[in-house]
Design an enzyme around this catalytic site. Sequence first.
Site, mmCIF file in Angstrom:
data_model
loop_
_atom_site.group_PDB
_atom_site.id
_atom_site.type_symbol
_atom_site.label_atom_id
_atom_site.label_comp_id
_atom_site.label_asym_id
_atom_site.label_seq_id
_atom_site.Cartn_x
_atom_site.Cartn_y
_atom_site.Cartn_z
ATOM 1 C CG ASP A 142 -2.103 -0.527 1.522
ATOM 2 O OD1 ASP A 142 -2.507 -0.161 -0.340
ATOM 3 O OD2 ASP A 142 -2.409 -1.255 1.851
HETATM 4 C C1 GLC Z 1 -1.474 -3.750 5.321
HETATM 5 C C2 GLC Z 1 -2.769 -3.626 4.246
HETATM 6 C C3 GLC Z 1 -2.343 -4.874 2.804
HETATM 7 C C4 GLC Z 1 -1.153 -4.493 2.573
HETATM 8 C C5 GLC Z 1 -0.252 -4.711 3.527
HETATM 9 C C6 GLC Z 1 1.013 -3.905 2.638
HETATM 10 O O1 GLC Z 1 -1.271 -5.201 5.733
HETATM 11 O O2 GLC Z 1 -4.254 -4.337 5.348
HETATM 12 O O3 GLC Z 1 -3.869 -4.443 2.120
HETATM 13 O O4 GLC Z 1 -0.961 -4.817 1.485
HETATM 14 O O5 GLC Z 1 -0.046 -3.281 4.805
HETATM 15 O O6 GLC Z 1 0.595 -2.556 2.657
HETATM 16 C C1 GLC Z 2 -0.690 2.565 5.543
HETATM 17 C C2 GLC Z 2 -0.323 1.107 5.974
HETATM 18 C C3 GLC Z 2 -0.303 -0.012 5.247
HETATM 19 C C4 GLC Z 2 -2.051 -0.142 5.687
HETATM 20 C C5 GLC Z 2 -2.378 1.336 4.652
HETATM 21 C C6 GLC Z 2 -3.675 0.731 4.564
HETATM 22 O O1 GLC Z 2 -0.196 2.391 4.255
HETATM 23 O O2 GLC Z 2 1.550 1.316 6.363
HETATM 24 O O3 GLC Z 2 0.085 -1.031 6.348
HETATM 25 O O4 GLC Z 2 -2.193 -0.826 4.537
HETATM 26 O O5 GLC Z 2 -1.849 2.433 5.794
HETATM 27 O O6 GLC Z 2 -4.636 2.090 4.346
#
Ligand code: GLC
Ligand code: GLC
Length: 827
Positions: free
Chosen positions: A499
């Site tokens: 993300d």
């Molecule tokens: C969080 C989110 C997931 C994403 C991950 C890596 O665990 O829930 O959707 O893939 O972060 O950013």
């Molecule tokens: C932030 C976090 C990630 C998560 C995301 C959800 O980017 O670092 O882990 O998945 O928020 O919106």
Amino acid sequence: MKFGHFDDSAREYVIDTPRTPYPWINYLGNTQFFSLISNTAGGYAFYTDARLRRLTRYRYNDVPLDNNGRYFFIKDGDTVWNPGWKPMRVELDSYECRHGFGYTKFSSSKNGLKADTLYMVPNGENAEIQRITLTNTSGSKKSVSLVSYVEWCLYNALDDTTNFQRNFSTGEVEIEGGAIYHKTEYRERRNHFAFYSVNAKPDGFDTDRETFLGLNNNYDSPDTVMAGKSGNSVADGWSPVASHRLNVELEAGASKTFIFILGYVEMDENKKWAGENGCAPASKELLQTNPAMRVINKEKAIALQKRFETPAQVEAAFDELKKFWDELLSNYTLKTGDEKLDRMAVWNQYQCIVTYNFARSASYFESGIGRGIGFRDTSQDMLGVVHQIPTRARERLFDVASTQFEDGSAYHQFQPLTKRGNADVGSHFNDDPLWLVLGVGGYIRETGDVDFLKVDVPFDNSATNKATMFEHLKRSFHYTVKHIGPHGLPLIGRADWNDCLNLNCFSKDPNDSFQTSTNKDGKNAESVMIAQMFVYVAPEYAAMCRLLGKEGEAKWAEKQAAKMAAQICDTGWDGEWYIRAYDDFGNKIGSKECVDGKIFIESQGFGSMAQVGADKGLPIKALDSVKKYLDTKYGIVILDPPYKDYHIELGEVSSYPPGYKENAGIFCHNNPWVIIGEVKSGRPANAWEYYKKIAPAFLEDISEIHRLEPYVYAQMVAGKAARRHGEAKNSWLTGTAAWNFVALSQWIAGIRAEYDGLRVEPRLPAHVKNATITRVYRGCKYVITVENKDPAGKIALTVTAGGVKADGTLVAAGAKGSTVEIKAIVG
Ligand code: GLC
Ligand code: GLC
């Protein structure tokens, strides 16, 4: 250092001090009514949606930590204590908290008085049942008072913590007999209310927080509790609460049990009010905020209270709950003689179900306000539960696919209550569509329910615009093919699985969300990981095409996958490892050419799972680089070296301090990809080393470093660059649960549901010489005994009972209700 132990026969984690390094929590409830409960009885309850139907109030990030819960105060002479230690924090003579599957128990004592408390949400009920038994062990008579306490949330959790100008005037309650009803907004647009009842006539009550507590007091000195006298307050705006007082006389050796119910009730529009439309009239003794107002019709609430009036009724529901879990867990069992490993096989499945229920909404790190259900998250969570709850998995897959758009892209999140895509977050996380193929594939492999592919599913929740589930998968798969960038790799959009890899964001404004701001046109930045996912997912898609007789499409998909794999070898390989992505300028991310972020775990994990370039030995090289650059004693970090500066072309990944979260934290979610990649590459011993490093049961002894629950995975452990290396954050709701269960059950224990049978390829660690695995697959029970001579060696299967054949390591589906016995010799 340990703060408790596993009681394997009871399937409980037993915490023996309230002073755990962080609140260690549990989840109650299975379908609609849920609560979170910590080892000091903190937490809160909600109905279906932690944001829109919050029932009790919690204060995140407050001081002291874990503030607010369902509290029992016991006043015994001058001493006031809580069975869960908080909020009084009076030293107890004994304390024990047992977190079991769907319930939590406390057993504590002080000055010759013992309190045994059970908290649970019975299956099919919208209520948390609290059973408390007080026993006088002092040798002489005792007169004590027991005071209960919960604080209501005004249903919308976000509004509740922000809109005080309104909220302080709207609170309304009713009090009748042993029950306190919370009816704020019931009059206007709500058809639901909550209540807190006790199965005895109270000697006092409070429903107004200020009266209960005193304006300037904390929870460790509530005015009414300290004074030994309730205020009998009727809330009128401000903060409504519910508290009962019971004066309890106990002869020496005597016990008394009380049952409290925190319930939620929905009413039909024409049955909302007492004395109207044939509903029973209001009782005379009723008290309410404003006597001029209409009174709630309590028929349903009272029926619920009557279902749990006696200890025997509660005990029966408790037995049922345990049976429910016995049954769920009987679909997969693993006995290896390694107690930590065997434990993981049990607790990991529990976490998978909890994660599936809650997605990423409500934990002690997720406020329940921010996120609904993620498209990608829930599609992966599926993989951890489909062998236990296939029907619910099918429903969820339908809901998820219903938030997909016609072009194959999808809303990134949806709200569980409305099931509608979340427009604030929107779409264009270009990996999302492929996860749907993986989720549906997992479901079909497990169940053989090919008809699901023929079911009509809406696009964007439309009542009229629909296509078959297969067509949704087709749009998903084609979406990737249609969005290819300059290096022949898939365009990343706002981000892929990571993300925080926001390659089109280019934000300099701290008020922008990394996730939703897009300042570039998205035509350049590409993801190697999406390319690898595409290769990984293609065989699933092709298999589903063939189930429907679509040979042409299957062949086409395989051709596309081969082309993509070749492309990765060409533009996605860096010499020693797979590149991670290309930025908007066409520069490599995750390459030896980079100053920071030279190598990322995701592309090594997915590359080796998909065995991209296996003929050239690429997966093994990539995995060797993981070992060399990313491995630490607490697990594999997500990237190395960490970004020290903010890179506008990379986004959020470079915003975290080195060693945390996506910037070189140990992201436990993708460690199992490497584990699976190692098994697939013929190196099970390496897989096991990685498995042990992050599996919580193996970390129990270092709980003072790890800090979070030793019975569930956390999303992240601080990486080697962090001062607090080894410290976990964000336990419970993480894709880590499902992926580690996949790694353990399907690759280490090696039992995989395939489209046409059960694959049996155990790759257990060398110290496990013999193991027994049971697995229910399509209604048939498989009992597999494994003799493990050399984990990486040849596998020979003999079917000893059940009348099915093995073709190499693939065993056909047996008849429903039958048992198939298999002997597997490895090495
Ligand atoms: C969080 C989110 C997931 C994403 C991950 C890596 O665990 O829930 O959707 O893939 O972060 O950013
Ligand atoms: C932030 C976090 C990630 C998560 C995301 C959800 O980017 O670092 O882990 O998945 O928020 O919106």
